[in-house]
Design a protein around this motif. Sequence first.
Motif, PDB file in Angstrom:
ATOM      1  N   PRO A 269       0.858  -1.124  -0.035  1.00  0.00           N
ATOM      2  CA  PRO A 269       0.092   0.033   0.004  1.00  0.00           C
ATOM      3  C   PRO A 269       0.792   1.373   0.063  1.00  0.00           C
ATOM      4  O   PRO A 269       1.812   1.230   0.617  1.00  0.00           O
ATOM      5  CB  PRO A 269      -0.808  -0.210   1.306  1.00  0.00           C
ATOM      6  CG  PRO A 269      -0.991  -1.468   1.522  1.00  0.00           C
ATOM      7  CD  PRO A 269       0.545  -2.240   1.162  1.00  0.00           C
ATOM      8  N   SER A 290      -2.872  10.176   2.795  1.00  0.00           N
ATOM      9  CA  SER A 290      -3.856   9.814   2.129  1.00  0.00           C
ATOM     10  C   SER A 290      -4.130   8.214   2.718  1.00  0.00           C
ATOM     11  O   SER A 290      -3.239   7.421   2.826  1.00  0.00           O
ATOM     12  CB  SER A 290      -3.701   9.688   0.740  1.00  0.00           C
ATOM     13  OG  SER A 290      -3.527  10.808  -0.087  1.00  0.00           O
ATOM     14  N   GLN A 291      -5.509   7.678   2.998  1.00  0.00           N
ATOM     15  CA  GLN A 291      -5.947   6.355   3.492  1.00  0.00           C
ATOM     16  C   GLN A 291      -5.730   5.619   2.462  1.00  0.00           C
ATOM     17  O   GLN A 291      -6.286   5.751   1.273  1.00  0.00           O
ATOM     18  CB  GLN A 291      -7.197   6.657   4.076  1.00  0.00           C
ATOM     19  CG  GLN A 291      -7.840   5.475   4.574  1.00  0.00           C
ATOM     20  CD  GLN A 291      -6.932   5.057   5.959  1.00  0.00           C
ATOM     21  OE1 GLN A 291      -6.960   5.532   6.825  1.00  0.00           O
ATOM     22  NE2 GLN A 291      -6.521   3.689   5.950  1.00  0.00           N
ATOM     23  N   SER A 292      -5.151   4.426   2.730  1.00  0.00           N
ATOM     24  CA  SER A 292      -5.305   3.371   1.662  1.00  0.00           C
ATOM     25  C   SER A 292      -6.367   2.713   1.976  1.00  0.00           C
ATOM     26  O   SER A 292      -6.711   2.169   3.039  1.00  0.00           O
ATOM     27  CB  SER A 292      -3.961   2.677   1.876  1.00  0.00           C
ATOM     28  OG  SER A 292      -3.892   1.341   1.102  1.00  0.00           O
ATOM     29  N   TYR A 293      -6.920   2.201   0.715  1.00  0.00           N
ATOM     30  CA  TYR A 293      -8.071   1.279   0.935  1.00  0.00           C
ATOM     31  C   TYR A 293      -7.362  -0.181  -0.044  1.00  0.00           C
ATOM     32  O   TYR A 293      -8.483  -0.718  -0.512  1.00  0.00           O
ATOM     33  CB  TYR A 293      -9.220   1.809   0.129  1.00  0.00           C
ATOM     34  CG  TYR A 293      -9.642   3.085   0.852  1.00  0.00           C
ATOM     35  CD1 TYR A 293     -10.433   2.992   1.846  1.00  0.00           C
ATOM     36  CD2 TYR A 293      -9.318   4.260   0.428  1.00  0.00           C
ATOM     37  CE1 TYR A 293     -10.981   3.964   2.608  1.00  0.00           C
ATOM     38  CE2 TYR A 293      -9.733   5.394   1.205  1.00  0.00           C
ATOM     39  CZ  TYR A 293     -10.612   5.144   2.317  1.00  0.00           C
ATOM     40  OH  TYR A 293     -11.002   6.317   3.004  1.00  0.00           O
ATOM     41  N   PRO A 295      -6.774  -3.911  -0.414  1.00  0.00           N
ATOM     42  CA  PRO A 295      -7.483  -4.768   0.312  1.00  0.00           C
ATOM     43  C   PRO A 295      -6.312  -5.617   0.876  1.00  0.00           C
ATOM     44  O   PRO A 295      -6.809  -6.420   2.039  1.00  0.00           O
ATOM     45  CB  PRO A 295      -7.924  -5.822  -1.069  1.00  0.00           C
ATOM     46  CG  PRO A 295      -7.143  -5.551  -2.176  1.00  0.00           C
ATOM     47  CD  PRO A 295      -7.022  -4.034  -2.114  1.00  0.00           C
ATOM     48  N   GLU A 321      -3.967   2.286  12.054  1.00  0.00           N
ATOM     49  CA  GLU A 321      -5.004   1.979  10.820  1.00  0.00           C
ATOM     50  C   GLU A 321      -5.324   3.319  10.095  1.00  0.00           C
ATOM     51  O   GLU A 321      -6.013   3.171   8.933  1.00  0.00           O
ATOM     52  CB  GLU A 321      -5.973   0.997  11.214  1.00  0.00           C
ATOM     53  CG  GLU A 321      -5.211  -0.189  11.499  1.00  0.00           C
ATOM     54  CD  GLU A 321      -6.157  -1.520  11.665  1.00  0.00           C
ATOM     55  OE1 GLU A 321      -7.488  -0.957  11.573  1.00  0.00           O
ATOM     56  OE2 GLU A 321      -6.004  -2.415  12.364  1.00  0.00           O
ATOM     57  N   GLU A 322      -5.246   4.270  10.784  1.00  0.00           N
ATOM     58  CA  GLU A 322      -5.727   5.662  10.215  1.00  0.00           C
ATOM     59  C   GLU A 322      -4.705   6.579   9.418  1.00  0.00           C
ATOM     60  O   GLU A 322      -3.742   6.218   9.764  1.00  0.00           O
ATOM     61  CB  GLU A 322      -6.528   6.473  11.477  1.00  0.00           C
ATOM     62  CG  GLU A 322      -7.193   5.644  12.214  1.00  0.00           C
ATOM     63  CD  GLU A 322      -8.683   5.520  11.659  1.00  0.00           C
ATOM     64  OE1 GLU A 322      -9.223   6.098  10.759  1.00  0.00           O
ATOM     65  OE2 GLU A 322      -9.060   4.186  11.905  1.00  0.00           O
ATOM     66  N   ASN A 345       1.697  -4.360   4.407  1.00  0.00           N
ATOM     67  CA  ASN A 345       0.475  -5.232   4.000  1.00  0.00           C
ATOM     68  C   ASN A 345       0.439  -6.608   4.859  1.00  0.00           C
ATOM     69  O   ASN A 345       0.975  -6.623   5.798  1.00  0.00           O
ATOM     70  CB  ASN A 345       0.713  -5.659   2.527  1.00  0.00           C
ATOM     71  CG  ASN A 345       1.913  -6.551   2.440  1.00  0.00           C
ATOM     72  OD1 ASN A 345       2.412  -7.088   3.322  1.00  0.00           O
ATOM     73  ND2 ASN A 345       2.399  -6.475   1.307  1.00  0.00           N
TER      74      ASN A 345
END
Length: 477
Positions: A269, A290-293, A295, A321-322, A345
Amino acid sequence: MHRKRIGAARVGGTAMAATLLLSSQLASAPQAAAADNSCAQNSFKRTFYNNATFSGTPVRTDCDNVIDQTWWGSPIAGMPSNNFTVRWELTRNFGSGGPFTFAVSATDGVRVYLDGVRKIDLWKGTGDAARPGVVNLTVSPSVRTIRVDYVNWTGAAKVKFAYVPRTSPTYDKTRPWMPDVLSWLYDPKTRKTTAVVIPNVEMDLAGYALYRRPVGVYTWTQVGWSSGPSVTQTTANPDDRTPFIYEVRAVDRAGNMSSGLDTRITPLPEVGRVTGAYNQTTGRVRLRWSQSYAPHFDHYTVLSYDKVDGGHAWVPLGTTEEATWVTEPIPADGQVRHYRVLATNDGGTTTLSPVGLDTDADNEVALAIPDGYVPVQPILLALEHCEGGVRVTVTDVMPAVLRDYVAFDVERRELGTTTWSGGMSIHPDRDSDIATGTMCDVRPSDGRTYEYRARTFNGIGDYSPYTEVHSITMPRG
């Protein structure tokens, strides 16, 4: 004279029927479905007429997987043994189309149409002996219609039809359509990527090829193959940090290959650009990114560049995790603080963290912590005429390491008035031995005299004392 035998309809099992079933990829449908004309995908709608002209109300409408029939007598209840007709109709997506063979064998009359254009015409009585008709043709891309009309005037009723792609490279030069990828899946534990493909409509499809290239490299390498709708690379990525570009391409049995849509897969990520701000009231630094989305995202690690054993090293502050982090209170000491954010990851791989500073990296930020003191005033102000106005030059002779401001603030008023107008900022080169900034303040050539003064200010709104007031008179135009 031939004696007819009354019996049930028989679905043949010849090689032509088998070829049709396999090559056409027809969905399974019952021999006689409900008469609502709703047939399974790529199955024929079959209509029976009790006359030789396809006229009047049909006796029955049902569905047929394969056209391969032999009737000795009446084909269904309510139909005569002679002088009846049957029509098969099919609408299907042929994908990219290409060369096909249409083959028919029938007693008495049979005609084959493609998109309403007659391609085979064998329309005369034959008795009980079937005769063949074959045509090679090119099917246009996308949705097309096939219709087979059959008439039995007398004797045995036999009809067989198949449409199959010509898969020889000699004839087939048509590239299959590019496949649509439903989803991309990356497994950090195996370092392999899987593409799930929406099944291609090509009738001569051989399979799907998976290609890969590193970002910034433009040479493709095939890393996977599958005849089904899911293809996984066979060899693992060399590492779990390098992003790759992937493509899935359809390949037909003639060896023609489609194009592919580039898709970037980032195994690790990405953090994105890190920014920070110092809160003078709380003494804390708030970092954002920037937040990672992705999977396969697991967590972030925040580090600061601190003094360790007489030197400096990156020291972890914690994990989150933020996409934000607030530090403990920091003394307002005028120092520059460095922060770095790493991503990990769910396979356990973390962003590389160089030993030293890398201030050009997006995941690293340097913040100047204010010292809480008002800037000093070791600056000089000079005025001269410029084209269309007054040239204002501000100079700072203080050593660069002691400068604690971000810019010069310049104000002006007309001689004899009391109100100063500001909003003129000059940003000097603060890293040079002597920091100088200049601007041309547009003034009319009307003989008026103007006064100027300047000061420095830092990033939290503190200002130094003003310089001495200097004046200059504009010439008359």
